[in-house]
Design an enzyme around this catalytic site. Structure first.
Site, PDB file in Angstrom:
ATOM      1  N   HIS A 130      -7.744  -5.954   0.578  1.00 14.47           N
ATOM      2  CA  HIS A 130      -6.556  -5.111   0.626  1.00 14.47           C
ATOM      3  C   HIS A 130      -5.426  -5.743   1.442  1.00 14.47           C
ATOM      4  O   HIS A 130      -4.257  -5.563   1.145  1.00 14.47           O
ATOM      5  CB  HIS A 130      -6.924  -3.736   1.212  1.00 14.47           C
ATOM      6  N   SER A 168       0.840  -1.199   0.000  1.00 15.41           N
ATOM      7  CA  SER A 168       0.000   0.000   0.000  1.00 15.41           C
ATOM      8  C   SER A 168       0.881   1.258   0.000  1.00 15.41           C
ATOM      9  O   SER A 168       1.679   1.445  -0.907  1.00 15.41           O
ATOM     10  CB  SER A 168      -0.969  -0.052   1.188  1.00 15.41           C
TER      11      SER A 168
END
Length: 245
Positions: free
Chosen positions: A221, A88
C-alpha cells in the site's frame, strides 16, 4: 492556519503540484518530494486539521467539506497550472477537489490517484468503529511511517483521534452524481497492495472523459515510499516536465 506546506518556494515554477496525504497522514509525508522533483514544479502538501502543526484545529470528518475548503484555499494559487496527487484517502479527496476546481473554471491539468479504489467503488470497511487496538492493527497492516508512531503509547494518544477521524471520513464518503472530469487521470498502485487490485484501480477511468492511464509498481500500500523516484518520474512524464537534472 493555512492548508498547504511548501518545503521549497519556487516563484519561477511553471506548475504547482498539490499532494494530499493518506488517512492518518500529514504534509510531512511529501516533504522529500521537493528535493527530488524538477525545479520547474513547486510542491504543496495539504495539511489536514487536527494533527502536526494543526493539532489545535478541529477535525473534519466530512470528505466533501474538506474538499471544499481545500479547493477554496487553492484558488488564489491557481495563477499557474495545477496538478493534484492524492494517496489512498487523499486520492478520493483530490478527485473531489478536482471536480470543484473544474466547476470553477480552474480545472487541474492532471489528477494522480495513488493506492485507492475509485470514488464509486469504496467497499464496506468500518475500521473507524472498532476499538483502539483494531485501529492500530489496521494501520500496522497497511504500513507507512504513521504506523510506527502508534507503537509509542504517548504518541498513540495524540495520533489515534485523527487516525480514527480519517478512517471515518473515507468510510462515510459517498460519491455524488455530477459533471464528469474532463482532465487526464493516472492511477498508480503497488502490485501487492491489499487495499486495491489492478482491476479496481482501472475503475478510475470511469470518472473522466479525459485520457486515462494505469501504472502498477512493485510494492504494497505504501509502495511510493520505496518507489518515490519512479512515482515522481511518472508524474513528470505525464505532465511533460523533464526529470530533475
Amino acid at each position: 492556519m493555512t492548508w498547504f506546506r511548501c518545503a521549497e518556494s519556487r516563484p519561477w515554477a511553471s506548475l504547482r503540484l498539490f499532494c494530499l496525504p493518506h488517512a492518518g497522514g500529514s504534509a510531512v509525508f511529501y516533504r522529500p518530494w521537493a528535493k527530488e522533483i524538477n525545479p520547474a514544479v513547486e510542491v504543496h502538501a495539504v495539511q489536514y486539521p487536527g494533527r502536526a502543526d494543526r493539532m489545535a484545529d478541529a477535525l473534519i470528518a466530512d470528505a466533501h467539506q474538506v474538499a471544499r475548503l481545500v479547493a477554496g484555499a487553492m484558488a488564489p494559487l491557481a495563477d499557474r497550472p495545477i496538478a493534484l496527487f492524492g494517496h489512498s484517502m487523499g486520492a478520493v479527496l483530490a478527485y473531489e477537489v478536482a471536480r470543484l476546481l473544474q466547476e470553477r473554471g480552474i480545472a487541474p491539468v492532471h489528477l494522480f490517484a495513488s493506492g485507492a479504489r475509485p470514488p464509486h467503488d469504496r467497499g464496506d470497511d468500518r475500521v473507524s468503529e472498532g476499538d483502539d487496538d483494531a485501529l492500530v492493527e489496521e494501520m500496522l497492516k497497511l504500513g507507512g511511517t504513521d504506523a510506527e508512531a502508534l507503537r509509542d503509547p504517548e504518541l498513540r494518544e495524540l495520533v489515534l483521534p485523527y487516525v480514527r477521524n480519517d478512517f471515518a471520513l473515507i468510510e462515510n464518503y459517498a460519491h455524488r452524481a455530477g459533471a464528469r472530469l474532463a482532465v487526464p487521470v493516472t492511477a498508480i498502485i503497488g502490485d501487492a497492495d491489499p487495499h486495491v487490485t489492478e482491476e479496481q484501480a482501472a475503475g478510475w477511468s470511469d470518472v473522466t472523459d479525459g485520457p486515462f492511464a494505469l501504472t502498477v509498481l512493485p510494492g504494497d500500500h505504501f509502495y511510493l515510499m520505496e518507489r518515490q523516484r519512479d512515482v515522481i518520474a511518472r508524474i513528470l512524464r505525464a505532465l511533460e516536465v523533464p526529470a530533475a537534472p
